[in-house]
Design an enzyme around this catalytic site. Structure first.
Site: not given
Ligand code: G16
Length: 545
Positions: A66, A282, A284, A376, A378, A501, A504-505, A510
């Site tokens: 992604s 983005d 994907d 989100e 984003n 936090r 997760g990618t 962040r």
């Protein structure tokens, strides 16, 4: 009985690299593409078992990283209804991917089959696709080895977007049933979107051309196919379409760049005229960010929060015009990244829920509403119409022509919007349809509310797993005492808010901050990042400045 010999011989050709711990995270496995061979093989086997578990229904596998840089890659599994893999199986996938040897892998498979009571005599079917990353070719072939090891029937959907793959899974599994979701091909999907969009905008002012930044990824191919299904109703100008250029993917372009940097991709500087609408996909094509330049040439961002505000208000108005306001309730789901001004704007009008980052969390929360709008900040999101709501729309007898028109629009929205996962291209058509109905330019849309200045910073730490959160990721519970220090800092800023936090990618932590004044939002973000670094950092040269 597991086909032990076939798994053993193929597994030995895809050994797990020692010293790497894989994790099925926010969006599947995601790390350097060159390390993922064994993971893809094992995901092939797992997807086959998952299909057997569902009596041979088709499972999806998408090979993509992604928004991440081009050298990264990843893989995620899609469940039969086109949704993200169930959480319990994320843990199984993590365990299986980390089995050190083929024997350990076989033992773990055997345990999975026993504990989840999989009937191995059932058939297995898997549809898979990849984005344009160069490492994808070899990874797909490792996946195919996994499928053949478990005896699964594979369908290669080629190079396409993540949301198309999700659509395909649902379309295949509902084919020839009363719930049929559409023709099970990419073309079938775009035809469906195209016809719904044309119905929605017919009779409206023709739309001005829209500039689309394709992030030099698979969205370039998909947007081209989609534009052929729009019957000229929305002229698209495709930019950043260099899918063959090494290193170009997501580089200084795309939705993540625009949202994080809060600026135009440099490649569009001479292309975008003041007032013209533009958007970025983005890598994907599952995220969408809009923007425009105001009359002074200043960049204005229209992110996922602004999309949620635009779309939710439109749907609320349609529901009311259709005479269904007492029966169909619309709600919104956001994450901690939602701009404080958007939350204030929306919660004055609708129920708003905040959940942890990750589409699956938003999706599940949105299912609790009759119509759940989730985005989100984003740019990742969609709108869910519950099955009961869809049945209500189909059965409703409008009593006036105005009610009938509004009902028609709602029905077309259920066809235009991807109900399995957020799709940048479907969302783009949704935004364009709403703008056409409202006769809005970017300026009117932007003025729904004024964003609080905000800043997102990445911090490289020694171990991001040392960071744990609570309260929908708005507060840290570990490392100890860090949250108290952040609270102390935040109090000093007018309208200040900040949270930390682990990603997760990506292998980073962040930091988000907002405040009433731009310079203060920036300062708060960097000071919190500094705190994070002092507690958990490593190399002093990498301390955020
Ligand atoms: C993925 C997830 C999104 C999430 C994003 C960033 O997006 O699907 O839900 O917001 O990663 O997550 P994190 O902050 O944990 O790295 P994508 O577009 O990269 O698949």
């Amino acid at each position: 009985q597991l086909p032990i010999e076939s798994i053993r011989s193929l597994s030995d050709t895809h050994p797990k690299p020692p010293h790497i711990r894989f994790q099925y995270g926010t969006a599947g496995f995601r790390t350097l593409g060159s390390t993922l061979d064994s993971v893809l093989f094992r995901v092939g086997v797992i997807a086959g078992l998952r299909s057997k578990k569902f009596d041979g229904q088709t499972i999806g596998v998408m090979v993509t990283a992604s928004h991440n840089p081009e050298q990264d890659n990843g893989v995620k599994i899609v469940d039969p209804r086109g949704e993200m893999l169930e959480a319990a199986w994320e843990a199984h996938a993590t365990t299986l991917s980390n089995a050190p040897t083929t024997n350990d892998f076989l033992e773990a498979l055997d345990a999975l089959v026993r504990t989840t009571k999989i009937d191995l005599s059932k058939p297995a079917r898997v549809v898979y696709a990849r984005d344009t990353r160069p490492s994808g070719v070899a990874l797909v072939s490792a996946l195919e080895d996994g499928l053949s090891a478990i005896g699964a029937e594979g369908r290669n959907a080629g190079v396409t977007t993540t949301p198309v793959l999700h659509y395909l899974v649902k379309a295949i599994n509902t084919k020839d049933t009363p719930e049929s979701y559409g023709e099970d091909s990419e073309d079938g999907y775009f035809q469906k979107l195209g016809s719904a969009f044309q119905s929605l905008v017919s009779g409206r002012q023709p739309l001005e051309p829209l500039l689309v930044d394709c992030a030099n990824g698979v969205g370039a191919l998909a947007a081209l196919s989609l534009s052929g299904c729009l019957g000229g109703s929305l002229p698209l100008i495709l930019e950043n379409t260099a899918i063959q250029s090494p290193g170009a993917l997501n580089n200084a372009c795309g939705a993540d760049y625009v949202k994080t940097m809060q600026r135009l991709p440099p490649s569009l500087a001479d292309r975008l005229k003041p007032g013209q609408r533009a958007c970025s996909l983005d890598g994907d094509a599952d995220r969408l960010i809009y923007y425009y330049l105001d009359e002074r040439g200043i960049f204005r961002l229209l992110d996922g929060d602004k999309i949620a505000a635009l779309v939710a208000a439109f749907i609320v108005d349609l529901v009311k015009s259709a005479g269904l306001e007492n029966e169909v309730k619309v709600g919104v789901v956001q994450t901690a990244y939602a701009n404080g001004a958007s939350t204030k704007y929306l919660s004055g009008r609708l129920p708003v829920k905040c959940v942890a980052t990750g589409v699956k969390h938003l999706h599940h929360a949105a299912e609790h509403f009759n119509v759940g709008v989730y985005f989100e900040a984003n740019g990742h999101g969609t709108v869910l119409f519950s099955p009961a709501t869809q049945a209500k729309l189909a059965a409703h007898q409008p009593s006036t022509p105005a009610q009938s028109t509004a009902l028609n629009h709602l029905m077309n929205l259920t066809r235009l919007i991807n109900q399995t996962v957020g799709d940048a291209l479907s969302d783009m058509l949704l935004v364009e349809a709403v703008l056409a109905h409202r006769s809005y330019t970017g300026v009117e849309w932007d003025s729904l509310y004024v964003d609080l200045p905000n800043r997102l910073v990445k911090v490289v730490v020694q171990d991001r797993n040392a960071f744990r959160t609570e309260n929908a990721e708005r507060r840290l519970v570990s490392p100890p005492a860090l949250q108290a220090k952040i609270d102390e800092l935040v109090r000093r800023y007018d309208g200040g808010r900040s949270f930390v936090r682990p990603s997760g990618t990506e292998d980073v932590v962040r930091v988000y901050a907002e405040a009433v004044v731009r310079s203060q939002a920036d300062e708060l973000a960097f000071r919190v990042a500094g705190l994070v670094y002092d507690v958990a950092g490593g190399d002093p040269s990498k301390r955020p400045k």
